[in-house]
Design an enzyme around this catalytic site. Structure first.
Site, PDB file in Angstrom:
ATOM      1  N   HIS A 126       0.826  -1.206   0.000  1.00  0.00           N
ATOM      2  CA  HIS A 126       0.000   0.000   0.000  1.00  0.00           C
ATOM      3  C   HIS A 126       0.860   1.255   0.000  1.00  0.00           C
ATOM      4  O   HIS A 126       1.908   1.317   0.661  1.00  0.00           O
ATOM      5  CB  HIS A 126      -0.906   0.038   1.239  1.00  0.00           C
ATOM      6  N   CYS A 182       0.187   2.626  -4.713  1.00  0.00           N
ATOM      7  CA  CYS A 182      -0.633   3.780  -5.090  1.00  0.00           C
ATOM      8  C   CYS A 182       0.102   5.084  -4.758  1.00  0.00           C
ATOM      9  O   CYS A 182       0.910   5.130  -3.831  1.00  0.00           O
ATOM     10  CB  CYS A 182      -1.960   3.744  -4.343  1.00  0.00           C
TER      11      CYS A 182
END
Length: 336
Positions: A126, A182
């Site tokens: 992440h 991301c």
């Protein structure tokens, strides 16, 4: 006209750029960097975090880390003993991708780095953004990565990753970083970002010399951080608009004589896909990067960026980014 045959190897001599300036000893100097020949020691750190049992569990990140290890060994000659892998299915507690373990492994990666060494950093997990506190981000946000214990220990911000993995490196030492996460466009805070046409969003150092940028960069080159900040505070007053201001601060405090390249899965404003390719869960960026180079190892930086984007464009909206710690010739051969 296109050159025939494979792209050229990087030159071995120092590369100078920007206007000349006077250093503290009144010698004329110019900013410089050196490409790595990647003939020295090879070390790699591969991190894959699936966040087992957490609300935003991922599926492909551990596979990504293992695939990159195989890729480095088979294509580039990295040795098992010189690769550290952190995954959240590890049996050894030191190989769990906690915040402390990640920071320690980053320090291990760059320890005793020499010119022509080749260091490789891969992160799949992440990523996110947090409010920028030092004014070096055009969009007002720093990029971050999330260790598997982030709920307790917190995230790792791009400024810290730059301080640990980029700042200590000598001229001519290569660090290749891949962020399959991301909001990762500028996750290593490298100041030169390239388009698929090979164009760089680059400042005119000569034109900005009068605005304090050059003195900030040269203070940084001498290790004089006080000089950097006094020059940068002058820049803050003279620069108009956040984008221009952030760009100036980044160039002033993030330029490096080392050979640092970062490939990221998407722009800062985008997300990176956790997907399935060839029947296996994987990060789209890791899959595209490995696939591209397995098909053809002899690619320039620009060709590789274009080919990675072409693979992803068929299915995904994310646009991979290439950035570096110095102005580079994107027609040179990519090596690691």
């Amino acid at each position: 006209m296109c050159a025939e045959g494979p792209p050229q190897q990087p030159p071995s001599q120092q590369q100078s750029y920007g206007p000349s300036f006077e250093d503290a000893q009144h010698h004329q100097r110019q900013l410089y960097f050196q490409y790595s020949q990647c003939t020295g020691k090879k070390k790699a750190l591969c991190i894959g975090i699936n966040y087992f049992g957490q609300s935003a569990e991922l599926k492909g990140c551990i596979n990504d880390a293992r695939n990159v290890v195989q890729f480095l060994k088979e294509l580039w000659g990295y040795k098992e003993d010189d690769i550290v892998v952190l995954t959240d299915d590890a049996q050894n507690p030191r190989q769990i991708p906690s915040r402390d373990n990640i920071l320690a492994a980053m320090q291990w990666l760059v320890r005793d780095a020499q010119p022509n060494d080749s260091l490789f950093f891969h992160y799949s997990g992440h990523g996110g953004q947090t409010k920028d506190l030092d004014g070096d981000e055009a969009d007002g946000y720093d990029e971050v990565i999330y260790p598997n214990d982030f709920e307790r220990a917190g995230h790792i911000v791009d400024d810290i990753m730059h301080d640990i993995m980029v700042k200590p490196l000598p001229a001519g030492c290569r660090l290749t970083a891949i962020f399959d996460s991301c909001h990762s466009g500028s996750a290593l805070d490298l100041p030169y970002i390239y388009s698929t046409e090979g164009k760089v969003k680059e400042p005119n150092l000569a034109a900005e010399a009068g605005q304090g940028l050059l003195s900030a960069v040269t203070s940084y080159a001498r290790g004089d951080m006080g000089g950097v900040f006094s020059s940068v505070s002058g820049l803050l007053k003279s620069a108009t608009g956040n984008n221009q201001r952030a760009d100036k601060i980044t160039k002033a405090t993030r330029t490096s004589p080392a050979d640092v390249i970062s490939w990221s899965g998407c722009k800062d404003s985008q997300t990176s896909a956790d997907t399935v390719e060839a029947g296996q869960s994987t990060g789209a960026m890791s899959y595209a990067f490995i696939s591209c180079l397995r098909q053809n190892k002899q690619q320039s930086y620009q060709q590789l960026l274009q080919n990675i984007r072409a693979i992803l464009k068929a299915k995904y909206s994310q646009k991979p980014q290439l950035s570096s710690s110095h102005p580079m010739d994107v027609n040179l051969l990519f090596i690691c």
